[in-house]
Every structure is written in C-alpha cells, then in structure tokens.
Design a protein around this motif. Structure first.
Motif, PDB file in Angstrom:
ATOM      1  N   UNK A  90       6.906   8.366   5.419  1.00  0.00           N
ATOM      2  CA  UNK A  90       7.271   6.977   5.744  1.00  0.00           C
ATOM      3  C   UNK A  90       8.764   6.753   5.494  1.00  0.00           C
ATOM      4  N   UNK A  91       9.247   7.173   4.335  1.00  0.00           N
ATOM      5  CA  UNK A  91      10.661   6.983   3.979  1.00  0.00           C
ATOM      6  C   UNK A  91      11.583   7.694   4.956  1.00  0.00           C
ATOM      7  N   UNK A  92      11.199   8.902   5.352  1.00  0.00           N
ATOM      8  CA  UNK A  92      12.028   9.681   6.277  1.00  0.00           C
ATOM      9  C   UNK A  92      12.156   8.972   7.633  1.00  0.00           C
ATOM     10  N   UNK A  93      11.038   8.452   8.143  1.00  0.00           N
ATOM     11  CA  UNK A  93      11.069   7.730   9.420  1.00  0.00           C
ATOM     12  C   UNK A  93      11.955   6.491   9.282  1.00  0.00           C
ATOM     13  N   UNK A  94      11.767   5.754   8.172  1.00  0.00           N
ATOM     14  CA  UNK A  94      12.558   4.541   7.956  1.00  0.00           C
ATOM     15  C   UNK A  94      14.051   4.852   7.903  1.00  0.00           C
ATOM     16  N   UNK A  95      14.384   5.887   7.148  1.00  0.00           N
ATOM     17  CA  UNK A  95      15.793   6.239   6.948  1.00  0.00           C
ATOM     18  C   UNK A  95      16.446   6.739   8.247  1.00  0.00           C
ATOM     19  N   UNK A  96      15.780   7.653   8.940  1.00  0.00           N
ATOM     20  CA  UNK A  96      16.390   8.267  10.125  1.00  0.00           C
ATOM     21  C   UNK A  96      16.407   7.341  11.337  1.00  0.00           C
ATOM     22  N   UNK A  97      15.404   6.462  11.453  1.00  0.00           N
ATOM     23  CA  UNK A  97      15.341   5.556  12.620  1.00  0.00           C
ATOM     24  C   UNK A  97      15.894   4.168  12.312  1.00  0.00           C
ATOM     25  N   UNK A  98      16.293   3.938  11.057  1.00  0.00           N
ATOM     26  CA  UNK A  98      16.838   2.635  10.632  1.00  0.00           C
ATOM     27  C   UNK A  98      15.847   1.502  10.914  1.00  0.00           C
ATOM     28  N   UNK A  99      14.598   1.716  10.461  1.00  0.00           N
ATOM     29  CA  UNK A  99      13.530   0.727  10.629  1.00  0.00           C
ATOM     30  C   UNK A  99      12.803   0.542   9.295  1.00  0.00           C
ATOM     31  N   UNK A 100      11.961  -0.496   9.216  1.00  0.00           N
ATOM     32  CA  UNK A 100      11.060  -0.671   8.078  1.00  0.00           C
ATOM     33  C   UNK A 100       9.633  -0.549   8.618  1.00  0.00           C
ATOM     34  N   UNK A 101       8.788   0.097   7.836  1.00  0.00           N
ATOM     35  CA  UNK A 101       7.378   0.238   8.212  1.00  0.00           C
ATOM     36  C   UNK A 101       6.519  -0.512   7.200  1.00  0.00           C
ATOM     37  N   UNK A 102       5.708  -1.431   7.692  1.00  0.00           N
ATOM     38  CA  UNK A 102       4.713  -2.109   6.856  1.00  0.00           C
ATOM     39  C   UNK A 102       3.362  -1.544   7.262  1.00  0.00           C
ATOM     40  N   UNK A 103       2.742  -0.820   6.342  1.00  0.00           N
ATOM     41  CA  UNK A 103       1.493  -0.128   6.654  1.00  0.00           C
ATOM     42  C   UNK A 103       0.335  -0.798   5.931  1.00  0.00           C
TER      43      UNK A 103
END
Length: 193
Positions: A25-38
């Motif tokens: 989750x952190x990797x996706x957030x960091x690399x794509x500059x997004x926040x994920x609410x799961x």
C-alpha cells in the motif's frame, strides 16, 4: 486538482494489496502520489490525490496496479506497470463466453490454465506477457503487441480452438515479431552509414 476513485477488491486480495506491514500500500501511495483508503470489510478501496504538482500524480496507474493485484497478480508483477510505462493491463471477462453457466466457466478457465498450468505458461512464454486467471476474468500484463497476441490466443481457446492451433499461431506471431525487429535494426544500422 484533486482526484477520487472507488474500486472493489475481493476480500481475499485485500491482504495482498496492503502487504506485510503495509509495504505494498505504501509503495503504491508513494510512487503514484495517491492515498489509498482500504475498507477490508467491504473490499472498497478509495484512490484519492490532491498532490502538487498534479503532473506528478499517477492515479490511473495506481488504479491499474490495484486492479492487477485484485485479479490475482502478485504485487511484484503488478508493479511492473509502474516501472515500465510501455506496459499495459487488460482484462477479458469470461462471462461473455460462458454465460451464466458455472460449469462452462470452470471448463473455460481449465482450458486456459491447462494441466498443472501448462497452457497458461506456454501462452505467457510465446507471447511475452503475464496472465492471471481469477474469478470470471483473465488479466494480462505486457507490452501492447504481447498483450494483443496473448488476448488473441485466449479468445481462440475460448471459442474452441485446439491448444496446438493456438500455439502454432503464437509461434508464427513470435517469428514475425523477431523478423520485424531484425528488419528495424538492419534499417537503423544502414541509415547510419
């Protein structure tokens, strides 16, 4: 500029999406500059971003990676979409071929996967793309030509072609692709003379 998108992830893939200690989750957030609410109860994943500058946001890449993980790809395979912008992600819905029959669905999935995964592996090797069969879908990751050829092979199988016919088509496509690359290389090396 802000962005928000809701995507459904099967409950059995939520843990994979989050990863050990939240690493995926952190990797996706960091690399794509997004926040994920799961929401692990409902399987809802909200992708949002208001990152500045907006040109660095990659929310659609994040959605593709989450979709790839939800369709059975490992985070490592799904992350290939981040590392190589020439790769594409495509989904084939097996319901179009199986209708409402779960027996037909199982039979079609079995034909694509093959005995001990042999058919899926062969299509992957000959097309150069990655394939995941999950639920009522077949998901593909690869370059445009690789995915196009794998897609064609899978549709041939779904429409009843023999595995042998499909493998022959894939081998021909592979030979043609190699010849085309050789011709391009030769053309490029001659133009430098």
């Amino acid at each position: 500029m802000s962005f928000q998108y809701l995507i459904k992830v099967p409950n059995d893939r939520i843990g994979v999406l989050i990863g050990k200690n939240g690493k995926v989750k952190s990797e996706i957030e960091e690399k794509c500059k997004v926040q994920l609410e799961i929401n692990s109860g409902s399987g809802d994943v909200v992708v949002s971003s208001s990152y500045e500058p907006p040109s660095e946001m990659q929310p659609f890449r994040a959605i593709e990676i989450i979709s790839a993980i939800s369709k059975g790809f490992s985070p490592q395979r799904a992350n290939l979409l981040l590392r190589d912008e020439d790769l594409i992600f495509q989904i084939i819905d097996l319901k179009e071929y199986a209708g409402k029959s779960s027996n037909t669905m199982d039979r079609l999935k079995g034909r694509i996967i093959g005995q001990a995964g042999k058919s899926r592996r062969t299509i992957e090797e000959l097309s150069g793309s990655y394939i995941s069969v999950s639920g009522h879908t077949v998901a593909l990751i690869g370059g445009f030509d690789e995915v196009r050829i794998a897609n064609e092979a899978i549709i041939m199988i779904l429409k009843g072609s023999t595995h042998r016919t499909v493998y022959e088509m894939l081998q021909q496509a592979r030979r043609k692709s190699k010849l085309d690359k050789m011709r391009l290389w030769e053309k490029g090396s001659h133009s430098e003379d």
